[in-house]
Design an enzyme around this catalytic site. Structure first.
Site, PDB file in Angstrom:
ATOM      1  N   ASP A 130       2.413  12.976   2.795  1.00 18.00           N
ATOM      2  CA  ASP A 130       0.998  13.267   2.918  1.00 18.00           C
ATOM      3  C   ASP A 130       0.761  13.698   4.370  1.00 18.00           C
ATOM      4  OD1 ASP A 130      -1.817  13.244   2.229  1.00 18.00           O
ATOM      5  OD2 ASP A 130      -1.959  11.368   3.341  1.00 18.00           O
ATOM      6  N   ASP A 149      -2.855  13.998   6.206  1.00 17.45           N
ATOM      7  CA  ASP A 149      -3.954  13.363   6.938  1.00 17.45           C
ATOM      8  C   ASP A 149      -3.817  11.848   6.950  1.00 17.45           C
ATOM      9  OD1 ASP A 149      -5.416  15.788   7.535  1.00 17.45           O
ATOM     10  OD2 ASP A 149      -5.782  15.896   5.378  1.00 17.45           O
ATOM     11  N   ASP A 199      -0.768   7.228   3.274  1.00 15.15           N
ATOM     12  CA  ASP A 199      -1.670   6.167   3.721  1.00 15.15           C
ATOM     13  C   ASP A 199      -2.682   5.775   2.661  1.00 15.15           C
ATOM     14  OD1 ASP A 199      -4.701   7.421   4.604  1.00 15.15           O
ATOM     15  OD2 ASP A 199      -3.094   8.822   4.173  1.00 15.15           O
TER      16      ASP A 199
END
Length: 217
Positions: A7, A9, A179
Site C-alpha cells: 500500500d 499512503d 496500514d
C-alpha cells in the site's frame, strides 16, 4: 521471485498523498478553499472509518483534474511532489523496498489513490509496477470519471487478479504491507500479510492472526 506488494499512503509514505493533494489545491487557491477542505477532510475521515463511498469520493477527487488546464495541472503536480510528497518518504520505507529488491522480489504498489497523483511517486520509490485507481482521459484531458474498477477494498483484489492473469507472476510466497482496515481483503489473500503502523481495526486483526506488525516511522 516473489511478489512484494505495498500500500502507499500511510504505509510507504508517512502521510496520505490523496488528502495532501487536496490540501495542496487549497493552499494554491485552485479550489473553493473552505468547502473543498471540509469535503476533503470528510472523505478522509470516512476512509479511516472504513465507510468511504468510493464513487462519491472519486467524483469529488477527480473533478479538479477535469477543470484545471493540463499544462497547469502537471506543473502543479511537480510542485506538489517536491513540497509535500518527498518529505513523506522515510528512510525505513526505502530500506524495506531495498530489502525486497535484494531478495529478488518484484515490487508492486497497489493504491486506491488515483494514478495521476501516485504514478510519479511509484517512480520516485523505484518500484517495478503500480496498480492505482485510473482517471479516465480523452483527447489528452481528464474527464472527471474513473476508468475501470477503482483500486479500493475488494477492488484491489479484483485489479490484482486481472494483473496476474496477464503477467508472469503468482501469489506464491507473496507479501502485502498495509496500514489500513480497508486492505483486509488483500491482506487475507497473500501468503505474508504485514501490518504497518496499523489503524486500530487492522492492528487488532493482525494480533488475532499473528501477523507481523511493523513501523516505518
Amino acid at each position: 521471485m516473489s511478489l512484494a506488494i505495498f500500500d502507499l499512503d500511510n504505509t510507504l509514505l508517512n502521510g496520505d498523498s490523496d488528502h495532501a493533494w487536496g490540501e495542496f489545491l487549497c493552499e494554491q487557491n485552485i479550489v473553493d478553499t473552505g468547502a473543498y477542505r471540509q469535503a476533503n477532510d470528510y472523505f478522509y475521515e470516512r476512509y479511516q472509518a472504513g465507510s468511504l463511498d468510493i464513487g462519491e469520493f472519486l467524483a469529488f477527487a477527480l473533478k479538479p483534474l477535469k477543470e484545471i488546464e493540463p499544462d497547469r495541472l502537471f506543473a502543479l503536480r511537480e510542485q506538489f511532489l517536491e513540497q509535500k510528497v518527498t518529505p513523506m518518504i522515510t528512510d525505513k520505507a526505502r530500506a524495506l523496498l531495498q530489502k525486497h529488491r535484494e531478495q529478488g522480489d518484484y515490487l508492486l504498489i497497489i493504491t486506491a489513490t488515483n494514478r495521476f497523483v501516485t504514478e510519479p511517486i511509484a517512480n520516485m520509490l523505484g518500484v517495478d509496477e503500480i496498480l492505482a485507481t485510473d482517471p479516465e482521459m480523452v483527447d489528452g484531458r481528464y474527464t472527471g470519471n474513473v476508468s475501470g474498477t477503482p483500486c479500493f477494498q475488494e477492488g484491489k483484489v479484483t485489479r490484482l487478479h486481472s494483473w496476474l492473469a496477464s503477467n508472469d507472476h503468482s501469489l506464491e510466497g507473496s507479501y502485502f504491507y498495509s496500514d489500513s482496515r480497508n486492505d483486509l481483503p488483500l491482506l487475507e489473500l497473500v501468503n505474508n500479510p504485514v501490518a504497518v503502523d496499523a489503524d486500530p481495526t487492522l492492528a487488532a486483526t493482525a494480533a488475532k492472526h499473528g501477523w507481523p506488525h511493523i513501523s516505518l516511522r
